[in-house]
Motif scaffolding. Structure first.
Motif, PDB file in Angstrom:
ATOM      1  N   GLY A  39      30.963 128.382 -21.139  1.00  0.00           N
ATOM      2  CA  GLY A  39      30.743 129.565 -20.321  1.00  0.00           C
ATOM      3  C   GLY A  39      30.808 130.829 -21.160  1.00  0.00           C
ATOM      4  O   GLY A  39      31.445 130.848 -22.220  1.00  0.00           O
ATOM      5  N   PHE A  82      22.890 121.076 -17.383  1.00  0.00           N
ATOM      6  CA  PHE A  82      23.626 119.960 -16.803  1.00  0.00           C
ATOM      7  C   PHE A  82      22.729 118.955 -16.092  1.00  0.00           C
ATOM      8  O   PHE A  82      23.095 117.791 -15.973  1.00  0.00           O
ATOM      9  N   GLU A 277      38.116 124.048 -15.698  1.00  0.00           N
ATOM     10  CA  GLU A 277      36.707 124.403 -15.894  1.00  0.00           C
ATOM     11  C   GLU A 277      36.036 123.414 -16.841  1.00  0.00           C
ATOM     12  O   GLU A 277      34.909 122.963 -16.619  1.00  0.00           O
ATOM     13  N   LEU A 280      35.440 120.184 -14.964  1.00  0.00           N
ATOM     14  CA  LEU A 280      34.293 120.277 -14.046  1.00  0.00           C
ATOM     15  C   LEU A 280      32.993 120.138 -14.830  1.00  0.00           C
ATOM     16  O   LEU A 280      32.049 119.481 -14.387  1.00  0.00           O
ATOM     17  N   ALA A 281      32.959 120.747 -16.024  1.00  0.00           N
ATOM     18  CA  ALA A 281      31.752 120.627 -16.864  1.00  0.00           C
ATOM     19  C   ALA A 281      31.531 119.173 -17.260  1.00  0.00           C
ATOM     20  O   ALA A 281      30.406 118.669 -17.213  1.00  0.00           O
ATOM     21  N   HIS A 285      29.330 119.774 -13.465  1.00  0.00           N
ATOM     22  CA  HIS A 285      29.412 120.850 -12.468  1.00  0.00           C
ATOM     23  C   HIS A 285      28.989 120.398 -11.071  1.00  0.00           C
ATOM     24  O   HIS A 285      27.981 120.852 -10.537  1.00  0.00           O
TER      25      HIS A 285
END
Ligand SMILES: [Mg+2]
Length: 354
Positions: A39, A82, A277, A280-281, A285
């Protein structure tokens, strides 16, 4: 206790710096320069994956992107594609399923396979692992490290043993030898708090851990004491679980020392949000329906708080944390943050045309 473990053959397959590997495959110019997927600094993002040249600068996953750029100002940072990673993941999973139906995916690029009953290659798990690595590379251009062992926790340690492009086999007869020198910090479930506690007891290796009687471990670590006793002896009966639908993704930390007040809890939140985070990646996502915060106080009382419709940003978690903490107003042993996933059937409905 019956040693079921001794008869099983478990593979742990784990791609080497997966998202970065996909980008390097598609653009050879990225191959030898420090590269990370993560990010942006503006979004206070974190690094999801980086390649080996970037790791040489000390960059690792779940590190804030701002810090990574300080360590390596010429780092090439990509936001990540993704959809593409999910597509590569599907093809990898298809290879896994050609060996056995008993596949437990842990994220887009990682899975356990139980090949105990698989008949290919005369049942040789080592040959199956070699085939899997070659086939994944041929079909996707991605290298996979594989660990082979009679249990899940050893297979996972083995896949990490000789990365990248590794293949480490721990046959049943070598489990004991392998464990003797193994640092206890490598054992499944041993986090910073348990690690510090074992340190204080002068226990660094599994051999030393084996000297401690079961009763003493239970006294010190509660239920987890028995688990430590078993892991030090190579016992881990957890089965490979096939494709249960994941309902949430969360991370938590038990602190070596209790956090005395709300302010110190707030401080502890940032690294947890970064780990979430990154997690989640790793799952590509997925669509989220809400957030959750978990607080265990020093009297072992547990409270969890959920809220629907919030984005997983540090401010939202800080608000939830404050409310959860108010329920106990005591020192805190453990903090967790997580996100609820939209169930697959709802996701399909959402994507239907009007
Ligand atoms: Mg990986």
């Amino acid at each position: 206790m019956a040693r079921l473990s001794a008869n099983r053959k478990i593979l742990h397959a784990d791609c080497d710096c997966f998202f970065a590997a996909v980008e390097m495959r598609d653009d050879p110019a990225l191959r030898d320069i420090p590269l990370a997927i993560g990010g942006s600094v503006a979004r206070r993002g974190v690094i999801a994956t980086c390649n080996y040249p970037a790791r040489a600068f000390g960059i690792h996953s779940a590190m804030p992107t701002a810090r990574a750029l300080r360590l390596c100002p010429h780092l090439t940072l990509l936001p990540g594609d993704f959809d593409k990673y999910r597509e590569v993941s599907r093809r990898l999973q298809a290879v896994f399923h050609e060996l056995t139906p008993l596949v437990e995916p842990l994220s887009l690029d990682e899975a356990f396979l139980d090949v105990t009953g698989a008949e290919r290659f005369s049942g040789s798990a080592t040959w199956m692992a070699r085939w899997l690595k070659a086939e994944c590379l041929a079909r996707t251009g991605i290298t996979v490290s594989v660990g082979v062992a009679p249990t899940k926790f050893l297979a996972k340690i083995a896949s990490d043993w000789d990365k990248p492009d590794g293949l480490t086999v721990i046959p049943p007869a070598r489990v004991d030898d392998f464990l003797l020198d193994l640092p206890v910090k490598k054992l499944h479930g041993v986090g910073p708090a348990t690690g510090a506690c074992l340190d204080a007891l002068g226990i660094a290796t599994c051999e030393q851990l084996r000297q401690v009687p079961l009763e003493r471990l239970v006294e010190e670590f509660g239920k987890f004491g028995r688990r430590l006793f078993e892991l030090a002896r190579g016992i881990d009966e957890r089965p490979v679980k096939v494709e249960r639908e994941r309902k949430s993704i969360s991370v938590e930390t038990t602190f070596a020392r209790d956090l005395p007040d709300l302010a110190s809890c707030r401080e502890a939140l940032a690294p947890l949000c970064e780990r979430l985070e990154e997690r989640l990646a790793r799952h590509g996502h997925p669509a989220l329906s809400g957030l959750l915060v978990k607080v265990r106080f020093d009297d072992f009382s547990l409270t969890t708080l959920e809220s629907r419709g919030l984005a997983p940003d540090p401010q939202s978690f800080a608000r939830l944390l404050e409310q959860a903490w108010q329920r106990g107003r005591r020192p805190v042993r453990l903090l967790g943050v997580g996100a609820r996933l939209v169930p697959a059937d709802e996701r399909r409905q959402l994507s239907l045309p009007f």
